[in-house]
Write an enzyme that holds these catalytic residues in place. Structure first.
Site, PDB file in Angstrom:
ATOM      1  N   ASP A 169      -4.265  19.697  15.572  1.00  0.00           N
ATOM      2  CA  ASP A 169      -4.547  19.471  14.155  1.00  0.00           C
ATOM      3  C   ASP A 169      -4.250  18.003  13.839  1.00  0.00           C
ATOM      4  OD1 ASP A 169      -4.879  20.130  11.310  1.00  0.00           O
ATOM      5  OD2 ASP A 169      -2.700  19.921  11.226  1.00  0.00           O
TER       6      ASP A 169
ATOM      7  N   ASP B  28      -3.740  16.391   9.972  1.00  0.00           N
ATOM      8  CA  ASP B  28      -2.818  16.187   8.848  1.00  0.00           C
ATOM      9  C   ASP B  28      -1.562  17.023   9.023  1.00  0.00           C
ATOM     10  OD1 ASP B  28      -4.271  14.358   7.067  1.00  0.00           O
ATOM     11  OD2 ASP B  28      -5.736  15.963   6.942  1.00  0.00           O
TER      12      ASP B  28
END
Length: 219
Positions: free
Chosen positions: A14, A16
């Site tokens: 991922d 953020d």
């Protein structure tokens, strides 16, 4: 008790909250939206992390037409892409990405390609060559589609991949894809990841002779 190591074929990352700390921007944009809509900003932020914006809006304002959510989200995305003030790498992210350069890995993010490029650049981080963004999926996290596509792009079955995530939606997506999940940062703890680490400084990746990747965790 020491955290047991994980041995996998590929890593799905991922962005953020996992590689990039963009909390300052997310808070500015979504708090403003919440106030404009008469909603609790803290509740909006709790829902917004890890999801595409139009789905955050649909969750919080279920009676609104999706066309309105998509249109409004385009404006918020433009704000988020232009606003890079306060974006920094998660501790250890640069060294971790450097260690993965010759190992199978991909970025899997709910951000658009433009937003992902802006934030990775603002944080001074290398963009993985393989990436799955909002433009590549029909269903956002917590749906597992993005992680399953990432595994397919890397050429490995889901059960031989590991997910690195920070949000509830992302952790749920990784687990639904049948993958172990390394939860990064304070938000991850309450969502039941397979392993939890404060940041990426606690993670070591080593290639084994058979091509697999061994992940070990400090502390």
């Amino acid at each position: 008790m020491p955290t047991p190591p994980l041995t996998v074929r590929a890593l799905l990352l991922d962005m953020d909250g996992t590689l990039v700390n963009s909390d300052a921007v997310v808070a500015r944009v979504w708090r403003g939206w919440a106030v404009d809509k008469g909603l609790d900003p803290d509740e909006v932020l709790r829902v917004a992390h890890g999801r595409q914006g139009h789905l955050t809006m649909a969750t919080l304002l279920p009676d609104r037409p999706m066309e309105q959510n998509h249109a409004e989200n385009r404006g918020l995305l433009a704000q988020e892409t232009a606003d890079t003030e306060g974006i920094v790498p998660v501790p250890g992210a640069g060294a971790f990405l450097a260690a993965l350069e010759d190992l199978p890995h991909a970025l899997v993010t709910s951000a658009t390609p433009e937003l992902a490029a802006a934030r990775m650049a603002a944080a001074g981080l290398r963009m993985p060559a393989i990436r799955v963004t909002a433009a590549d999926v029909s269903a956002s996290k917590p749906d597992p589609e993005g992680f399953l596509k990432g595994a397919a792009e890397l050429g490995h079955p889901p059960e031989e991949c590991v997910v690195f995530e920070d949000s509830g939606a992302g952790i749920a997506a990784g687990l639904a894809a049948g993958m172990p999940v390394v939860g990064v940062g304070p938000r991850a703890a309450e969502h039941g990841p397979t392993v939890r680490v404060p940041d990426l400084e606690q993670v070591r990746a080593t290639r084994l002779p058979d091509g697999r990747v061994r992940l070990t965790f400090d502390g």
